[in-house]
Scaffold this motif. Structure first.
Motif, PDB file in Angstrom:
ATOM      1  N   GLY A 114      -2.442 -10.745   2.138  1.00  0.00           N
ATOM      2  CA  GLY A 114      -3.678  -9.978   2.270  1.00  0.00           C
ATOM      3  C   GLY A 114      -3.527  -8.560   1.772  1.00  0.00           C
ATOM      4  N   ALA A 115      -4.615  -7.810   1.839  1.00  0.00           N
ATOM      5  CA  ALA A 115      -4.618  -6.416   1.409  1.00  0.00           C
ATOM      6  C   ALA A 115      -3.893  -5.548   2.435  1.00  0.00           C
ATOM      7  CB  ALA A 115      -6.055  -5.926   1.226  1.00  0.00           C
ATOM      8  N   TYR A 116      -3.307  -4.476   1.951  1.00  0.00           N
ATOM      9  CA  TYR A 116      -2.613  -3.522   2.813  1.00  0.00           C
ATOM     10  C   TYR A 116      -3.662  -2.645   3.483  1.00  0.00           C
ATOM     11  CZ  TYR A 116       0.934  -0.010   4.107  1.00  0.00           C
ATOM     12  OH  TYR A 116       1.758   0.856   4.789  1.00  0.00           O
ATOM     13  N   ALA A 117      -4.293  -3.212   4.492  1.00  0.00           N
ATOM     14  CA  ALA A 117      -5.394  -2.534   5.173  1.00  0.00           C
ATOM     15  C   ALA A 117      -5.604  -3.179   6.537  1.00  0.00           C
ATOM     16  CB  ALA A 117      -6.682  -2.638   4.344  1.00  0.00           C
ATOM     17  N   GLY A 118      -6.374  -2.507   7.395  1.00  0.00           N
ATOM     18  CA  GLY A 118      -6.760  -3.071   8.679  1.00  0.00           C
ATOM     19  C   GLY A 118      -5.570  -3.414   9.567  1.00  0.00           C
ATOM     20  N   PRO A 119      -5.717  -4.453  10.400  1.00  0.00           N
ATOM     21  CA  PRO A 119      -4.641  -4.823  11.322  1.00  0.00           C
ATOM     22  C   PRO A 119      -3.332  -5.190  10.624  1.00  0.00           C
ATOM     23  CG  PRO A 119      -6.695  -5.882  11.985  1.00  0.00           C
ATOM     24  CD  PRO A 119      -6.945  -5.255  10.645  1.00  0.00           C
ATOM     25  N   LEU A 120      -3.407  -5.808   9.446  1.00  0.00           N
ATOM     26  CA  LEU A 120      -2.186  -6.193   8.741  1.00  0.00           C
ATOM     27  C   LEU A 120      -1.356  -4.964   8.404  1.00  0.00           C
ATOM     28  CD1 LEU A 120      -0.615  -8.595   7.635  1.00  0.00           C
ATOM     29  CD2 LEU A 120      -1.877  -8.367   5.489  1.00  0.00           C
ATOM     30  N   ARG A 121      -2.006  -3.932   7.906  1.00  0.00           N
ATOM     31  CA  ARG A 121      -1.307  -2.688   7.585  1.00  0.00           C
ATOM     32  C   ARG A 121      -0.763  -2.028   8.852  1.00  0.00           C
ATOM     33  NH1 ARG A 121      -1.935   2.746   7.584  1.00  0.00           N
ATOM     34  NH2 ARG A 121      -1.114   3.916   5.778  1.00  0.00           N
ATOM     35  N   ALA A 122      -1.591  -1.943   9.880  1.00  0.00           N
ATOM     36  CA  ALA A 122      -1.194  -1.256  11.114  1.00  0.00           C
ATOM     37  C   ALA A 122       0.014  -1.918  11.763  1.00  0.00           C
ATOM     38  CB  ALA A 122      -2.371  -1.227  12.087  1.00  0.00           C
ATOM     39  N   VAL A 123       0.008  -3.236  11.823  1.00  0.00           N
ATOM     40  CA  VAL A 123       1.113  -3.962  12.458  1.00  0.00           C
ATOM     41  C   VAL A 123       2.377  -3.840  11.610  1.00  0.00           C
ATOM     42  CG1 VAL A 123       1.920  -6.227  13.212  1.00  0.00           C
ATOM     43  CG2 VAL A 123      -0.432  -5.531  13.673  1.00  0.00           C
ATOM     44  N   LEU A 124       2.253  -3.931  10.283  1.00  0.00           N
ATOM     45  CA  LEU A 124       3.420  -3.804   9.420  1.00  0.00           C
ATOM     46  C   LEU A 124       4.040  -2.411   9.537  1.00  0.00           C
ATOM     47  CD1 LEU A 124       5.381  -4.772   7.287  1.00  0.00           C
ATOM     48  CD2 LEU A 124       3.669  -4.235   5.526  1.00  0.00           C
ATOM     49  N   VAL A 125       3.219  -1.379   9.532  1.00  0.00           N
ATOM     50  CA  VAL A 125       3.744  -0.007   9.664  1.00  0.00           C
ATOM     51  C   VAL A 125       4.471   0.157  10.996  1.00  0.00           C
ATOM     52  CG1 VAL A 125       3.054   2.414   9.945  1.00  0.00           C
ATOM     53  CG2 VAL A 125       2.059   1.045   8.105  1.00  0.00           C
ATOM     54  N   ALA A 126       3.880  -0.375  12.074  1.00  0.00           N
ATOM     55  CA  ALA A 126       4.507  -0.263  13.391  1.00  0.00           C
ATOM     56  C   ALA A 126       5.849  -0.996  13.419  1.00  0.00           C
ATOM     57  CB  ALA A 126       3.577  -0.826  14.463  1.00  0.00           C
ATOM     58  N   PHE A 127       5.917  -2.152  12.786  1.00  0.00           N
ATOM     59  CA  PHE A 127       7.151  -2.937  12.755  1.00  0.00           C
ATOM     60  C   PHE A 127       8.201  -2.278  11.868  1.00  0.00           C
ATOM     61  CE2 PHE A 127       9.455  -6.413  10.445  1.00  0.00           C
ATOM     62  CZ  PHE A 127      10.312  -6.759  11.484  1.00  0.00           C
ATOM     63  N   LYS A 128       7.789  -1.800  10.720  1.00  0.00           N
ATOM     64  CA  LYS A 128       8.726  -1.286   9.721  1.00  0.00           C
ATOM     65  C   LYS A 128       9.196   0.127  10.030  1.00  0.00           C
ATOM     66  CE  LYS A 128       9.079  -0.629   4.683  1.00  0.00           C
ATOM     67  NZ  LYS A 128       8.367  -0.808   3.394  1.00  0.00           N
ATOM     68  N   HIS A 129       8.313   0.966  10.527  1.00  0.00           N
ATOM     69  CA  HIS A 129       8.646   2.387  10.672  1.00  0.00           C
ATOM     70  C   HIS A 129       8.732   2.880  12.115  1.00  0.00           C
ATOM     71  CE1 HIS A 129       8.331   2.897   6.370  1.00  0.00           C
ATOM     72  NE2 HIS A 129       7.109   2.415   6.364  1.00  0.00           N
ATOM     73  N   ASP A 130       8.149   2.162  13.042  1.00  0.00           N
ATOM     74  CA  ASP A 130       8.111   2.653  14.420  1.00  0.00           C
ATOM     75  C   ASP A 130       8.981   1.843  15.382  1.00  0.00           C
ATOM     76  OD1 ASP A 130       6.315   4.550  13.537  1.00  0.00           O
ATOM     77  OD2 ASP A 130       4.542   3.395  14.122  1.00  0.00           O
ATOM     78  N   GLY A 131       9.782   0.939  14.848  1.00  0.00           N
ATOM     79  CA  GLY A 131      10.687   0.193  15.706  1.00  0.00           C
ATOM     80  C   GLY A 131      10.031  -0.842  16.595  1.00  0.00           C
ATOM     81  N   ARG A 132       8.809  -1.266  16.254  1.00  0.00           N
ATOM     82  CA  ARG A 132       8.104  -2.234  17.097  1.00  0.00           C
ATOM     83  C   ARG A 132       8.516  -3.651  16.676  1.00  0.00           C
ATOM     84  NH1 ARG A 132       3.606   0.869  18.922  1.00  0.00           N
ATOM     85  NH2 ARG A 132       2.951  -0.904  20.227  1.00  0.00           N
ATOM     86  N   VAL A 133       9.742  -4.019  17.024  1.00  0.00           N
ATOM     87  CA  VAL A 133      10.305  -5.289  16.566  1.00  0.00           C
ATOM     88  C   VAL A 133       9.569  -6.497  17.141  1.00  0.00           C
ATOM     89  CG1 VAL A 133      12.592  -4.357  16.114  1.00  0.00           C
ATOM     90  CG2 VAL A 133      12.047  -5.187  18.403  1.00  0.00           C
ATOM     91  N   GLY A 134       8.824  -6.287  18.214  1.00  0.00           N
ATOM     92  CA  GLY A 134       8.064  -7.391  18.794  1.00  0.00           C
ATOM     93  C   GLY A 134       6.993  -7.934  17.874  1.00  0.00           C
TER      94      GLY A 134
END
Length: 255
Positions: free
Chosen positions: A72-92
């Motif tokens: 999908g596009a890098y936008a909306g929930p997909l973007r938000a969840v990926l950023v949290a996982f990749k940069h904020d340590g949200r491994v869950g």
């Protein structure tokens, strides 16, 4: 006369309902909010999870003649969840993102399998590498985790190999213009320990985000110089940039 019918047992709550109750209790102790919309009590709320599952299927693209499959596009929930996982340590969030990566990745593996010859030549899935500094700061290889989780169920007939590494001078791609990304992306090489394994094998190259395609292009070039055949490329997201076509000769991603 004594009835032979057994008494009706009370209906037990479903596992999904029990999970929701557990999350409600946890939110009382550790308040949280949805990373996508800010709603209280959930790291990613029910509505945003539904939006992820309901993302329309993207058509297969091509990058320099190679099939490119994107969720999908890098936008909306997909973007938000990926950023949290990749940069904020949200491994869950790994499992949630892996569920989205699974379909395009399995489709690419099936495509690569048609180019393989015999059971000993199963396709190889290669993640794009991160810079060592980024991996140390993050504490985990996010793309390796995503791929492993995506392929866990169902078990796919493919090998996962960390075949690529970045070389000295590579910097982060964020903020670079398309032409700068192209030069920076070329600081990549194949690990000498896997060159023999790659020779003659069909490869699926995987990244989390495609922007101009520079990194994927460089990864493919390095793998093919080592004797591999990159049959397909896969990404979780695609991010469109206004300057992606500043050099038409170096921006050849199309539907």
């Amino acid at each position: 006369m004594v009835s032979s019918r057994l008494p009706r047992l009370p209906r037990l709550p479903s596992l999904s309902r029990l999970h929701e109750v557990a999350l409600d209790l946890a939110a009382l102790v550790w308040p949280t909010a949805c990373v996508a919309c800010g709603a209280d009590d959930r790291d990613c709320c029910t509505d945003c999870r539904a939006r992820l599952r309901e993302l329309p299927e993207m058509p297969t693209r091509e990058l320099d003649g190679v099939a490119c499959l994107v969720r999908g596009a890098y936008a909306g929930p997909l973007r938000a969840v990926l950023v949290a996982f990749k940069h904020d340590g949200r491994v869950g969030f790994c499992r949630l993102l892996a569920d989205e990566l699974r379909a395009p990745l399995l489709q690419a593996i099936r495509l690569a399998s048609t180019h393989a010859h015999g059971p000993s030549s199963a396709p190889i899935v290669v993640p794009m590498p991160s810079r060592p500094r980024g991996e140390r700061k993050r504490g985990y290889r996010h793309l390796d985790q995503l791929i492993a989780a995506a392929l866990r169920v169902p078990r796919a007939p493919a090998l996962r190999v960390r075949a690529l590494r970045t070389t000295s001078g590579r910097v982060g791609q964020v903020g670079l213009r398309a032409s700068e990304r192209e030069r920076n992306a070329r600081r990549i090489a194949v690990r000498s320990s896997v060159r023999r394994l790659l020779r003659g094998r069909s490869v699926v190259l995987v990244d989390d985000i495609i922007t101009t395609g520079a990194s994927m292009r460089a990864g493919r070039e390095a793998l093919e110089q080592a004797g591999a055949n990159v049959v397909a490329m896969v990404a979780l997201c695609i991010a469109e940039r206004r300057d992606a076509t500043e050099d038409p000769a170096k921006s050849r991603m199309k539907f």
